[in-house]
Design an enzyme around this catalytic site. Structure first.
Site, short mmCIF file in Angstrom:
data_model
loop_
_atom_site.label_atom_id
_atom_site.label_comp_id
_atom_site.label_asym_id
_atom_site.label_seq_id
_atom_site.Cartn_x
_atom_site.Cartn_y
_atom_site.Cartn_z
CE1 TYR A 1 -3.74 -2.45 0.09
CE2 TYR A 1 -2.62 -3.29 1.78
CZ TYR A 1 -3.55 -3.36 0.98
OH TYR A 1 -4.41 -4.45 0.76
NE ARG A 2 1.72 2.45 -5.00
CZ ARG A 2 1.88 1.25 -5.78
NH1 ARG A 2 3.00 0.36 -5.29
NH2 ARG A 2 1.52 0.94 -6.77
CG LEU A 3 1.45 1.93 3.89
CD1 LEU A 3 0.47 1.45 4.94
CD2 LEU A 3 1.11 3.52 4.03
#
Ligand SMILES: Cc1cc2nc3c(=O)[nH]c(=O)nc-3n(C[C@H](O)[C@H](O)[C@H](O)COP(=O)(O)O)c2cc1C
Ligand code: PXP
Length: 320
Positions: free
Chosen positions: A297-299
């Protein structure tokens, strides 16, 4: 007569000023250009600089041009004089590693391009950053990255226009990250004018979702002995190619290049091929090193190590 004496005195002054200047800038070899070995030029095994020189047709020697004032502040001891006050392919099953960053790097005999290590010369976060690089570099090999040494290098000349291309990492240690190239090519010219670069590694198979490493710093030319030693270990055809290539210049046809290569092959027949004087190694001395670890999730996780103007290294995390 008096004018000639004044001109000579002024040339001497400029040369002295250049010699006092930043070693990174002064170490560039004279840009007297590539010269194909001329017919009947020096014979013998010819590794020395002197015989290398003999191989070139005698050009009118021009003095080493003083590099244009770089738009950065040199941090070397001689620097102040120059200050201008101014899903990714087939997935392989891999053992999951805990994502502990601070563990020490595995000691391996086949340490790739790693050369010496001298922790005493490093401030702690820098040593940690290099150890992290070494560990990821090893993981890239274990993960089957097609070429973990491939890195993008970005440069910008004095016009400020950036340019990027791949090169291969050939050595790295606390002194910096080394690649080899023609100094007359675009990157060579840009780095001579503005000796700063950014390096970029991307290893998509490492860790859970890939790792990116960004390195930025000043660039210096490696010593002749280091460059000669590297060049001597290259395949003969690569050595001849270095003589034959006028890197980044317009090539009329592939045949023209092949003819040139054949002519050079003949010239060096039966003897060692010396390193062309304008083919050398460049070392990027890190001032910033960032590790980027992919997360869902692009974290993502980003760890930045940077050096302040006093040479002190620190570490912090960045938002993804
Ligand atoms: C994977 C890869 C590795 C490369 N390694 C080098 C290298 O180590 N040295 C080099 O001079 N060119 C290398 N090249 C070629 C450069 O990307 C570039 O085309 C060439 O150096 C000319 O760049 P310039 O015109 O900016 O000087 C490599 C190309 C690729 C695709
Ligand atoms: C033009 C050029 N010079 C130098 C290199 C450095 O690699 P090697 O010494 O292994 O040929 C490369 C690698 O692609 C290259 O393309």
């Amino acid at each position: 007569m008096r004018r000639a004496r004044r001109a000579a005195a002024s040339a001497r002054f400029r040369a002295r000023a250049r010699d006092r200047a930043c070693p990174a800038a002064r170490a560039w070899p004279a840009a007297d250009g590539f010269r194909a070995p001329s017919a009947g030029a020096g014979r013998g095994s010819g590794r020395s600089r002197r015989s290398t020189r003999r191989l070139r047709a005698a050009p009118a020697r021009r003095p080493t041009p003083r590099p244009a004032r770089p738009a950065w502040i040199c941090r070397c001891p001689a620097g102040p004089r120059w200050r201008t006050r101014g899903c990714r392919g087939p997935r392989r099953r891999r053992a999951r590693r805990p994502r502990t960053r601070a563990e020490s790097p595995p000691e391996r005999a086949d340490a790739g391009t790693r050369t010496s290590r001298d922790n005493s010369a490093m401030t702690e976060p820098y040593a940690e950053a290099l150890a992290t690089f070494d560990r990821l570099f090893d993981e890239a090999a274990a993960a089957g990255e097609p070429d973990r040494t491939a890195m993008v290098i970005a440069t910008a000349g004095l016009d400020g226009r950036p340019a990027a291309r791949n090169v291969l990492l050939k050595a790295h240690d606390e002194r910096g990250f080394v690649f080899y190239t023609h100094l007359n090519g675009r990157k060579g010219r840009e780095l001579q004018a503005n000796p700063r670069a950014a390096l970029l590694f991307y290893w998509p198979r490492v860790r859970e979702g890939g790792v990116q490493v960004r390195i930025e710093g000043a660039v210096e030319i490696v010593g002749d002995a280091e460059a000669d030693a590297y060049f001597a270990g290259r395949p003969r055809l690569s050595q001849l190619g270095a003589w034959a290539s006028k890197q980044s210049e317009t090539l009329e046809s592939r045949e023209a290049f092949e003819q040139r290569l054949a002519q050079i092959e003949k010239e060096f027949e039966g003897r060692d091929v010396p390193r062309p004087p304008r083919w050398s190694g460049l070392r990027v001395k890190p001032e910033r090193i960032e590790f980027w670890y992919a997360a869902t999730y692009r974290l993502h996780e980003r760890h930045l190590y940077e050096c302040d103007c006093t040479g002190k290294w620190s570490k912090r995390m960045l938002y993804p």
